[in-house]
Design an enzyme around this catalytic site. Sequence first.
Site, PDB file in Angstrom:
ATOM      1  N   SER A  61      45.919  35.263  43.355  1.00  0.00           N
ATOM      2  CA  SER A  61      44.957  35.340  44.458  1.00  0.00           C
ATOM      3  C   SER A  61      44.377  33.851  44.831  1.00  0.00           C
ATOM      4  O   SER A  61      43.699  33.460  43.873  1.00  0.00           O
ATOM      5  CB  SER A  61      43.778  36.407  44.457  1.00  0.00           C
ATOM      6  OG  SER A  61      44.518  37.690  43.957  1.00  0.00           O
ATOM      7  N   LYS A  64      42.921  39.380  51.342  1.00  0.00           N
ATOM      8  CA  LYS A  64      42.728  40.339  49.442  1.00  0.00           C
ATOM      9  C   LYS A  64      41.705  39.318  49.109  1.00  0.00           C
ATOM     10  O   LYS A  64      40.119  40.122  48.701  1.00  0.00           O
ATOM     11  CB  LYS A  64      43.331  39.093  48.909  1.00  0.00           C
ATOM     12  CG  LYS A  64      43.301  39.614  47.327  1.00  0.00           C
ATOM     13  CD  LYS A  64      43.189  40.488  46.929  1.00  0.00           C
ATOM     14  CE  LYS A  64      42.694  41.051  45.338  1.00  0.00           C
ATOM     15  NZ  LYS A  64      43.794  40.178  44.489  1.00  0.00           N
ATOM     16  N   LYS A 106      35.234  33.912  41.279  1.00  0.00           N
ATOM     17  CA  LYS A 106      36.790  32.995  42.010  1.00  0.00           C
ATOM     18  C   LYS A 106      37.336  33.402  43.825  1.00  0.00           C
ATOM     19  O   LYS A 106      36.487  32.841  44.262  1.00  0.00           O
ATOM     20  CB  LYS A 106      37.574  33.242  41.032  1.00  0.00           C
ATOM     21  CG  LYS A 106      38.871  32.012  41.394  1.00  0.00           C
ATOM     22  CD  LYS A 106      40.211  33.001  42.394  1.00  0.00           C
ATOM     23  CE  LYS A 106      40.848  33.483  41.180  1.00  0.00           C
ATOM     24  NZ  LYS A 106      41.633  34.239  41.882  1.00  0.00           N
TER      25      LYS A 106
END
Length: 296
Positions: free
Chosen positions: A99, A174, A242
């Site tokens: 990701s 995502k 993140k």
Amino acid sequence: MSNLPKIAWIGLGIMGSPMSENLIKAGYSVTGFTLEQDKLDRLAAAGGTAAGSIAEAVKDADVVITMVPASPHVEAIAYGPDGILENAKSGALLVDMSSITPQTSVDLAKAAKDKGIRVLDAPVSGGEAGAIEAVLSIMVGGEQADFEAAKPILDALGKTIVLCGPHGSGQTVKAANQLIVAVNIQACAEAVVFLEKSGVDLTAALDVLNGGLAGSTVLTRKKDNFLNRDFKPGFRIDLHHKDMGIVTDAARNVGAALPVGAVVAQLVASLRAQGDGGLDHSALLRAVERLSGAQV
């Protein structure tokens, strides 16, 4: 002799290890590399082959799959003389399941094309349990033909597998997924504290809530974490921090307002700053408890 493509797997963490093992169970030959020897030993015990370097892992592979934490890690394993692009054979398919930022995926696809290597970005949702059970949701960006070539492999890893658009599209979807998950966990955490402070039977309350419109995959997967205060990482706060940075930056770039997402991003950052970055993201409950006066 198997006619299935040979697979190199780079990154054998919480997600990568069970995912690679599911490919071995499906009959694929998997050669893996990661930095931790115990994880290489685990791969070998499952029937895979441990490599001593990225170059060794990818040199004969038809398909290279990567599952590492963030954009800098993808860049570190992809580029340079010891990286994937310099050592994989021309015509190989690189499927990055990390990701990362959409732009990192776009840049990787461009660089790989010059080497004759095809690329898909294919991040996943479903956490450690989804990886173990091979029921991940996989969001893919790239070319239709490459998606079709990768689909049988992805079918061994997940249940919902969708080509979302060109390179970077999987990462954009995502990012939206991580926004929804974080907001959902935060709402569940606030409900848990509210219910407990009100003296309600929490187990009963969560059961009935999950049977109605308030029900969610998040509540199903994380209910025991909330009930038992078990925050062993399935997906760490550090990683969700993140991801919230990715979605807030990407949203700013396209002019999309994320008022609730911005607040939850700050709550995730606050929890991380308090030393809980290594815990599961369900530990957002700890932050709500602190705000409500509990000593945790």
